[in-house]
Design a protein around this motif. Sequence first.
Motif, PDB file in Angstrom:
ATOM      1  N   ALA A 163     -37.144 -33.720 -87.691  1.00 26.79           N
ATOM      2  CA  ALA A 163     -35.719 -33.377 -87.743  1.00 26.79           C
ATOM      3  C   ALA A 163     -35.482 -31.887 -87.916  1.00 26.79           C
ATOM      4  CB  ALA A 163     -35.039 -34.140 -88.876  1.00 26.79           C
ATOM      5  N   THR A 164     -36.471 -31.175 -88.412  1.00 24.61           N
ATOM      6  CA  THR A 164     -36.257 -29.732 -88.626  1.00 24.61           C
ATOM      7  C   THR A 164     -36.114 -28.966 -87.316  1.00 24.61           C
ATOM      8  OG1 THR A 164     -38.631 -29.218 -88.761  1.00 24.61           O
ATOM      9  CG2 THR A 164     -37.480 -29.723 -90.836  1.00 24.61           C
ATOM     10  N   PHE A 165     -36.712 -29.458 -86.242  1.00 21.66           N
ATOM     11  CA  PHE A 165     -36.643 -28.716 -84.980  1.00 21.66           C
ATOM     12  C   PHE A 165     -35.228 -28.723 -84.390  1.00 21.66           C
ATOM     13  CE2 PHE A 165     -41.103 -29.269 -85.624  1.00 21.66           C
ATOM     14  CZ  PHE A 165     -41.622 -28.052 -85.200  1.00 21.66           C
ATOM     15  N   PRO A 166     -34.589 -29.874 -84.198  1.00 19.67           N
ATOM     16  CA  PRO A 166     -33.209 -29.812 -83.700  1.00 19.67           C
ATOM     17  C   PRO A 166     -32.253 -29.184 -84.708  1.00 19.67           C
ATOM     18  CG  PRO A 166     -33.936 -32.107 -83.950  1.00 19.67           C
ATOM     19  CD  PRO A 166     -35.115 -31.240 -84.221  1.00 19.67           C
ATOM     20  N   ALA A 167     -32.508 -29.354 -86.008  1.00 15.10           N
ATOM     21  CA  ALA A 167     -31.636 -28.735 -87.009  1.00 15.10           C
ATOM     22  C   ALA A 167     -31.732 -27.213 -86.943  1.00 15.10           C
ATOM     23  CB  ALA A 167     -32.004 -29.230 -88.411  1.00 15.10           C
ATOM     24  N   THR A 168     -32.946 -26.705 -86.807  1.00 13.67           N
ATOM     25  CA  THR A 168     -33.120 -25.257 -86.695  1.00 13.67           C
ATOM     26  C   THR A 168     -32.525 -24.753 -85.392  1.00 13.67           C
ATOM     27  OG1 THR A 168     -35.121 -25.365 -88.030  1.00 13.67           O
ATOM     28  CG2 THR A 168     -34.810 -23.388 -86.706  1.00 13.67           C
ATOM     29  N   ARG A 169     -32.709 -25.515 -84.331  1.00 18.49           N
ATOM     30  CA  ARG A 169     -32.119 -25.129 -83.031  1.00 18.49           C
ATOM     31  C   ARG A 169     -30.598 -25.038 -83.157  1.00 18.49           C
ATOM     32  NH1 ARG A 169     -33.436 -23.131 -78.067  1.00 18.49           N
ATOM     33  NH2 ARG A 169     -32.326 -24.163 -76.412  1.00 18.49           N
ATOM     34  N   ALA A 170     -29.971 -25.981 -83.856  1.00 20.68           N
ATOM     35  CA  ALA A 170     -28.515 -25.940 -84.068  1.00 20.68           C
ATOM     36  C   ALA A 170     -28.134 -24.736 -84.922  1.00 20.68           C
ATOM     37  CB  ALA A 170     -28.040 -27.230 -84.726  1.00 20.68           C
ATOM     38  N   LEU A 171     -28.927 -24.450 -85.947  1.00 25.22           N
ATOM     39  CA  LEU A 171     -28.653 -23.294 -86.802  1.00 25.22           C
ATOM     40  C   LEU A 171     -28.727 -21.991 -86.009  1.00 25.22           C
ATOM     41  CD1 LEU A 171     -28.160 -22.063 -89.611  1.00 25.22           C
ATOM     42  CD2 LEU A 171     -30.636 -22.208 -90.016  1.00 25.22           C
ATOM     43  N   LEU A 172     -29.622 -21.944 -85.028  1.00 24.96           N
ATOM     44  CA  LEU A 172     -29.783 -20.732 -84.225  1.00 24.96           C
ATOM     45  C   LEU A 172     -28.580 -20.455 -83.323  1.00 24.96           C
ATOM     46  CD1 LEU A 172     -33.565 -20.987 -83.322  1.00 24.96           C
ATOM     47  CD2 LEU A 172     -32.472 -19.339 -84.858  1.00 24.96           C
ATOM     48  N   GLN A 173     -27.688 -21.438 -83.186  1.00 24.05           N
ATOM     49  CA  GLN A 173     -26.455 -21.206 -82.431  1.00 24.05           C
ATOM     50  C   GLN A 173     -25.506 -20.305 -83.224  1.00 24.05           C
ATOM     51  OE1 GLN A 173     -26.250 -22.342 -79.253  1.00 24.05           O
ATOM     52  NE2 GLN A 173     -28.298 -23.144 -79.641  1.00 24.05           N
ATOM     53  N   HIS A 174     -25.733 -20.220 -84.540  1.00 20.87           N
ATOM     54  CA  HIS A 174     -24.836 -19.476 -85.427  1.00 20.87           C
ATOM     55  C   HIS A 174     -25.515 -18.341 -86.175  1.00 20.87           C
ATOM     56  CE1 HIS A 174     -22.056 -22.743 -84.679  1.00 20.87           C
ATOM     57  NE2 HIS A 174     -23.000 -23.591 -85.027  1.00 20.87           N
ATOM     58  N   ALA A 175     -26.831 -18.254 -86.096  1.00 18.93           N
ATOM     59  CA  ALA A 175     -27.548 -17.238 -86.864  1.00 18.93           C
ATOM     60  C   ALA A 175     -28.759 -16.759 -86.072  1.00 18.93           C
ATOM     61  CB  ALA A 175     -28.001 -17.813 -88.201  1.00 18.93           C
ATOM     62  N   SER A 176     -29.196 -15.549 -86.365  1.00 14.95           N
ATOM     63  CA  SER A 176     -30.396 -15.015 -85.728  1.00 14.95           C
ATOM     64  C   SER A 176     -31.624 -15.716 -86.311  1.00 14.95           C
ATOM     65  CB  SER A 176     -30.498 -13.513 -85.990  1.00 14.95           C
ATOM     66  OG  SER A 176     -30.830 -13.276 -87.348  1.00 14.95           O
ATOM     67  N   PRO A 177     -32.768 -15.627 -85.624  1.00 16.39           N
ATOM     68  CA  PRO A 177     -33.973 -16.260 -86.165  1.00 16.39           C
ATOM     69  C   PRO A 177     -34.334 -15.773 -87.571  1.00 16.39           C
ATOM     70  CG  PRO A 177     -34.333 -15.743 -83.869  1.00 16.39           C
ATOM     71  CD  PRO A 177     -33.002 -15.140 -84.251  1.00 16.39           C
ATOM     72  N   LEU A 178     -34.204 -14.486 -87.813  1.00 18.61           N
ATOM     73  CA  LEU A 178     -34.542 -13.975 -89.142  1.00 18.61           C
ATOM     74  C   LEU A 178     -33.557 -14.465 -90.198  1.00 18.61           C
ATOM     75  CD1 LEU A 178     -35.772 -10.340 -88.404  1.00 18.61           C
ATOM     76  CD2 LEU A 178     -37.117 -12.350 -89.012  1.00 18.61           C
ATOM     77  N   THR A 179     -32.289 -14.541 -89.869  1.00 23.01           N
ATOM     78  CA  THR A 179     -31.300 -15.059 -90.814  1.00 23.01           C
ATOM     79  C   THR A 179     -31.555 -16.530 -91.095  1.00 23.01           C
ATOM     80  OG1 THR A 179     -29.661 -13.465 -90.034  1.00 23.01           O
ATOM     81  CG2 THR A 179     -28.840 -15.375 -91.239  1.00 23.01           C
ATOM     82  N   ALA A 180     -31.880 -17.295 -90.050  1.00 30.44           N
ATOM     83  CA  ALA A 180     -32.173 -18.721 -90.229  1.00 30.44           C
ATOM     84  C   ALA A 180     -33.368 -18.910 -91.159  1.00 30.44           C
ATOM     85  CB  ALA A 180     -32.431 -19.375 -88.867  1.00 30.44           C
ATOM     86  N   ASN A 181     -34.412 -18.116 -90.942  1.00 34.27           N
ATOM     87  CA  ASN A 181     -35.582 -18.227 -91.813  1.00 34.27           C
ATOM     88  C   ASN A 181     -35.272 -17.768 -93.225  1.00 34.27           C
ATOM     89  OD1 ASN A 181     -37.554 -19.467 -90.319  1.00 34.27           O
ATOM     90  ND2 ASN A 181     -38.159 -17.586 -89.309  1.00 34.27           N
ATOM     91  N   ALA A 182     -34.466 -16.732 -93.358  1.00 29.41           N
ATOM     92  CA  ALA A 182     -34.092 -16.272 -94.695  1.00 29.41           C
ATOM     93  C   ALA A 182     -33.371 -17.383 -95.451  1.00 29.41           C
ATOM     94  CB  ALA A 182     -33.215 -15.027 -94.599  1.00 29.41           C
ATOM     95  N   LEU A 183     -32.486 -18.097 -94.772  1.00 28.89           N
ATOM     96  CA  LEU A 183     -31.794 -19.215 -95.414  1.00 28.89           C
ATOM     97  C   LEU A 183     -32.761 -20.328 -95.799  1.00 28.89           C
ATOM     98  CD1 LEU A 183     -28.631 -19.380 -93.118  1.00 28.89           C
ATOM     99  CD2 LEU A 183     -28.718 -18.635 -95.511  1.00 28.89           C
ATOM    100  N   ARG A 184     -33.659 -20.676 -94.898  1.00 29.47           N
ATOM    101  CA  ARG A 184     -34.619 -21.745 -95.169  1.00 29.47           C
ATOM    102  C   ARG A 184     -35.557 -21.384 -96.312  1.00 29.47           C
ATOM    103  NH1 ARG A 184     -37.479 -23.288 -89.661  1.00 29.47           N
ATOM    104  NH2 ARG A 184     -38.362 -24.914 -90.951  1.00 29.47           N
ATOM    105  N   PHE A 185     -36.085 -20.160 -96.300  1.00 24.50           N
ATOM    106  CA  PHE A 185     -37.034 -19.756 -97.332  1.00 24.50           C
ATOM    107  C   PHE A 185     -36.341 -19.564 -98.677  1.00 24.50           C
ATOM    108  CE2 PHE A 185     -40.006 -19.505 -94.038  1.00 24.50           C
ATOM    109  CZ  PHE A 185     -41.270 -19.301 -94.571  1.00 24.50           C
ATOM    110  N   THR A 186     -35.104 -19.092 -98.673  1.00 22.82           N
ATOM    111  CA  THR A 186     -34.373 -18.944 -99.933  1.00 22.82           C
ATOM    112  C   THR A 186     -34.118 -20.303-100.555  1.00 22.82           C
ATOM    113  OG1 THR A 186     -33.347 -16.888 -99.189  1.00 22.82           O
ATOM    114  CG2 THR A 186     -32.262 -18.053-100.996  1.00 22.82           C
ATOM    115  N   ALA A 187     -33.700 -21.267 -99.743  1.00 23.18           N
ATOM    116  CA  ALA A 187     -33.470 -22.617-100.258  1.00 23.18           C
ATOM    117  C   ALA A 187     -34.772 -23.203-100.812  1.00 23.18           C
ATOM    118  CB  ALA A 187     -32.902 -23.513 -99.166  1.00 23.18           C
ATOM    119  N   ALA A 188     -35.872 -23.035-100.093  1.00 19.95           N
ATOM    120  CA  ALA A 188     -37.158 -23.558-100.562  1.00 19.95           C
ATOM    121  C   ALA A 188     -37.595 -22.863-101.848  1.00 19.95           C
ATOM    122  CB  ALA A 188     -38.220 -23.380 -99.474  1.00 19.95           C
ATOM    123  N   ALA A 189     -37.410 -21.552-101.915  1.00 16.97           N
ATOM    124  CA  ALA A 189     -37.798 -20.809-103.120  1.00 16.97           C
ATOM    125  C   ALA A 189     -37.007 -21.268-104.330  1.00 16.97           C
ATOM    126  CB  ALA A 189     -37.611 -19.314-102.895  1.00 16.97           C
TER     127      ALA A 189
END
Length: 141
Positions: free
Chosen positions: A23-49
């Motif tokens: 499920a992370t692949f389509p979810a990340t793909r949807a997130l990339l419609q609204h954010a850059s790859p680095l912003t998307a990863n920053a959000l994911r890593f911040t939530a995980a941290a």
Amino acid sequence: MADRRASLRGDLALLCCAALWGATFPATRALLQHASPLTANALRFTAAALLLAPAGLRGRSSPARLPGIALGLVLGAGYALQTAGLARIGSARSAFLTALYVLMTPLVEWALRRGRPPLRTLAGGALAVAGVAVMSGPAAW
């Protein structure tokens, strides 16, 4: 009976992990419609941290932190590259390419340790990659 329940719980846990990973692949793909790859990863890593920091800071010796930080940076770079690729290709193809680590891990171990992995390990890796290819389907490519 207890062994059967434990086995069923293990199977269900594995199924949940696979479903969440997929499920992370389509979810990340949807997130990339609204954010850059680095912003998307920053959000994911911040939530995980934020979720994992209490467990990670409790009871860990300081010698384990430096290798953990180094591995985290390598993982972060890998995710950045994967997410940048996901912005350019479909989620099924990205999942397939990512799943190649199942096959690559024993091959890297073979190269580093100079000991051939058991045939069942190589066969299992090849079967896993074939399974992801079938699940991805030709229409997804």
